[in-house]
Motif scaffolding. Sequence first.
Motif, PDB file in Angstrom:
ATOM      1  N   GLN A  84      88.033  54.139   7.599  1.00 51.35           N
ATOM      2  CA  GLN A  84      88.265  54.002   9.033  1.00 51.35           C
ATOM      3  C   GLN A  84      87.456  55.025   9.815  1.00 51.35           C
ATOM      4  N   ARG A  85      87.419  56.253   9.360  1.00 48.61           N
ATOM      5  CA  ARG A  85      86.658  57.287  10.066  1.00 48.61           C
ATOM      6  C   ARG A  85      85.163  56.967  10.087  1.00 48.61           C
ATOM      7  N   TRP A  88      84.819  54.293  12.709  1.00 50.38           N
ATOM      8  CA  TRP A  88      85.033  54.854  14.047  1.00 50.38           C
ATOM      9  C   TRP A  88      83.841  55.704  14.490  1.00 50.38           C
ATOM     10  N   LEU A  91      81.266  53.423  15.748  1.00 52.90           N
ATOM     11  CA  LEU A  91      81.568  52.971  17.109  1.00 52.90           C
ATOM     12  C   LEU A  91      81.042  53.967  18.127  1.00 52.90           C
ATOM     13  N   GLU A  92      81.201  55.237  17.839  1.00 55.37           N
ATOM     14  CA  GLU A  92      80.778  56.283  18.769  1.00 55.37           C
ATOM     15  C   GLU A  92      79.259  56.308  18.956  1.00 55.37           C
ATOM     16  N   ILE A 123      88.515  48.629  13.003  1.00 55.65           N
ATOM     17  CA  ILE A 123      88.315  48.677  14.445  1.00 55.65           C
ATOM     18  C   ILE A 123      89.632  48.386  15.160  1.00 55.65           C
ATOM     19  N   ASN A 126      91.765  51.434  15.660  1.00 54.32           N
ATOM     20  CA  ASN A 126      91.200  52.535  16.434  1.00 54.32           C
ATOM     21  C   ASN A 126      92.257  53.036  17.419  1.00 54.32           C
ATOM     22  N   ARG A 132      86.561  55.795  22.248  1.00 53.49           N
ATOM     23  CA  ARG A 132      85.865  55.384  21.022  1.00 53.49           C
ATOM     24  C   ARG A 132      85.618  53.894  21.230  1.00 53.49           C
ATOM     25  N   CYS A 134      85.338  50.644  20.891  1.00 53.01           N
ATOM     26  CA  CYS A 134      85.466  49.425  20.101  1.00 53.01           C
ATOM     27  C   CYS A 134      85.270  48.177  20.969  1.00 53.01           C
TER      28      CYS A 134
END
Length: 166
Positions: A84-85, A88, A91-92, A123, A126, A132, A134
């Motif tokens: 997940q990190r 994420w 996404l950034e 996502i 999130n 962030r 998404c």
Amino acid sequence: MTVYAYADGPLGEMLLVGEESADGGGTALASLSVPGQKGGAVVGDGWRHAPEAFTGVTAQLRDYFAGRLTRFDLQYADTGTDFQRRVWRALEDIPYGTTVTYGEIAARVGAPGAGVRAVGTAIGRNPLLVVRPCHRVIGADGALRGYAGGLERKERLLGLEGALVR
């Protein structure tokens, strides 16, 4: 200690949740959710209402919604699985005013093909809507797909950024 505050914005009253550092180093943002959000945060017992802990966050949100900020610079709480990190972080890296597909994110994190579904799940989890981004991820066909805050809000954020949906 977990702290929270509310911030008004064009998406409705947003709930900000953070974790204060024990060494006095500030508050790390753990969650930003909107009314009616799927899986959004709910104020818990023992949480302290602390609007002063979020002055930097609220200032950046105000600037973002006014079109003056294109990238957030905030301290985030370390949550989620390793996968997940990774998603994420990807996404950034999506530039303001652009969109990418779930498949493109899957390729960026080394999970092409069948990994697209796992990317979509990550996502969807999130915890930091808006900051962030998404909302910048769309379907392979160019259509708006899933957004925990609702597709209307996703469309509104993309419109604010001037992003053309393919």
